[in-house]
Design a protein around this motif. Structure first.
Motif: not given
Length: 275
Positions: A1-2, A165-171
């Motif tokens: 999400m944001t 991939d973006e979400d994975a970067g945020l854990g």
């Protein structure tokens, strides 16, 4: 999400949402930008890197403000909601559901939820937004709720596939535990999962669900006045195009980011805005 201090129109101006909502009559457009602003402000709390207790407190303050709004004593930041709540019969439960959905990421980052929890998450952060929106668009109660259910889930599942991939970067990892297990993936660590060669099998399961929801939402929109469903149809076409690009790219490594070009967005807008 944001927290947004700019006007809702200004903060949305770079989004697909903005283009789709600009075609609406003024009163509906203002209501939709208010809903967008609310979602962005709550989402910004969930996505901030502040201490979790502070974010939970900020989310709880929004719950209190919405309760006060519906009790007839709205605090300043939701005072402008009053005429839209009355004009479009916007429901308290839907605002609260959105808050609850954003809050699901705060106590701990979501990682491989079970399918029931993922569906609840999609209902809160996407379909609840749809339930507010269909009232603004003017859909009838039964088809409005059905469209919110199916199109909301279609859009959110597309987001999940696009942002792996973006979400994975945020854990974070929104892929459901059942799909991971079926592919033989036992880890719930985002970095481990997104680099696993079996990931495409997991994504294919989510892809099929998203397509099913798109098909059903298209059927619902087809049986309603084209002018009433112009805005949700444009959003549907934007996201369905993104889903198609994800299919073309595939989910095996390496994965380049997927987005629609400005020309593609304009084509969809022209095709569906003036029907």
């Amino acid at each position: 999400m944001t927290t947004m201090e700019t006007t809702p129109q200004g903060s949305a101006s770079g989004s697909s949402f903005y283009a789709a909502m600009r075609i609406l009559p003024q009163e509906q457009r203002d209501a939709m930008f208010l809903i967008y602003s609310f979602c962005r402000q709550v989402d910004d709390i969930a996505d901030s890197d502040g201490p979790r207790p502070e974010r939970l407190a900020a989310i709880d303050e929004w719950r209190r403000d919405i309760d006060a709004l519906y009790a007839g004593t709205p605090p300043a930041r939701v005072a402008s909601y009053v005429p839209f709540v009355k004009r479009f019969d916007l429901r308290r439960d839907d605002f609260i559901a959105i808050i609850d959905g954003m809050a699901m990421d705060i106590p701990a980052d979501i990682r491989a939820p079970d399918a029931k929890t993922l569906d609840l998450y999609c209902d809160r952060v996407a379909s609840a937004v749809g339930r507010l929106s269909v009232r603004v668009f003017g859909l009838g109660e039964e088809d409005g709720l059905l469209l919110a259910h199916h199109l909301g889930r279609a859009l959110q599942l597309t987001n999940i596939l696009r942002d792996i991939d973006e979400d994975a970067g945020l854990g974070r990892l929104y892929l459901p535990r059942e799909s991971l297990n079926a592919a033989g993936i036992t880890s719930s660590d985002p970095a481990t999962v997104v680099s696993d060669p079996r990931l495409p099998q997991v994504c294919d399961d989510i892809l099929k669900q998203a397509i099913s929801h798109f098909v059903t939402s298209d059927k619902i929109m087809a049986r309603n006045s084209r002018r009433i469903v112009r805005a949700p149809k444009i959003m549907s076409k934007y996201y369905h195009a993104i889903l198609n690009k994800l299919v073309e790219r595939g989910f095996a490594l390496p994965r380049h980011p997927v987005k629609l070009s400005k020309a593609a967005k304009i084509f969809i807008l022209i095709r569906y805005a003036f029907i």
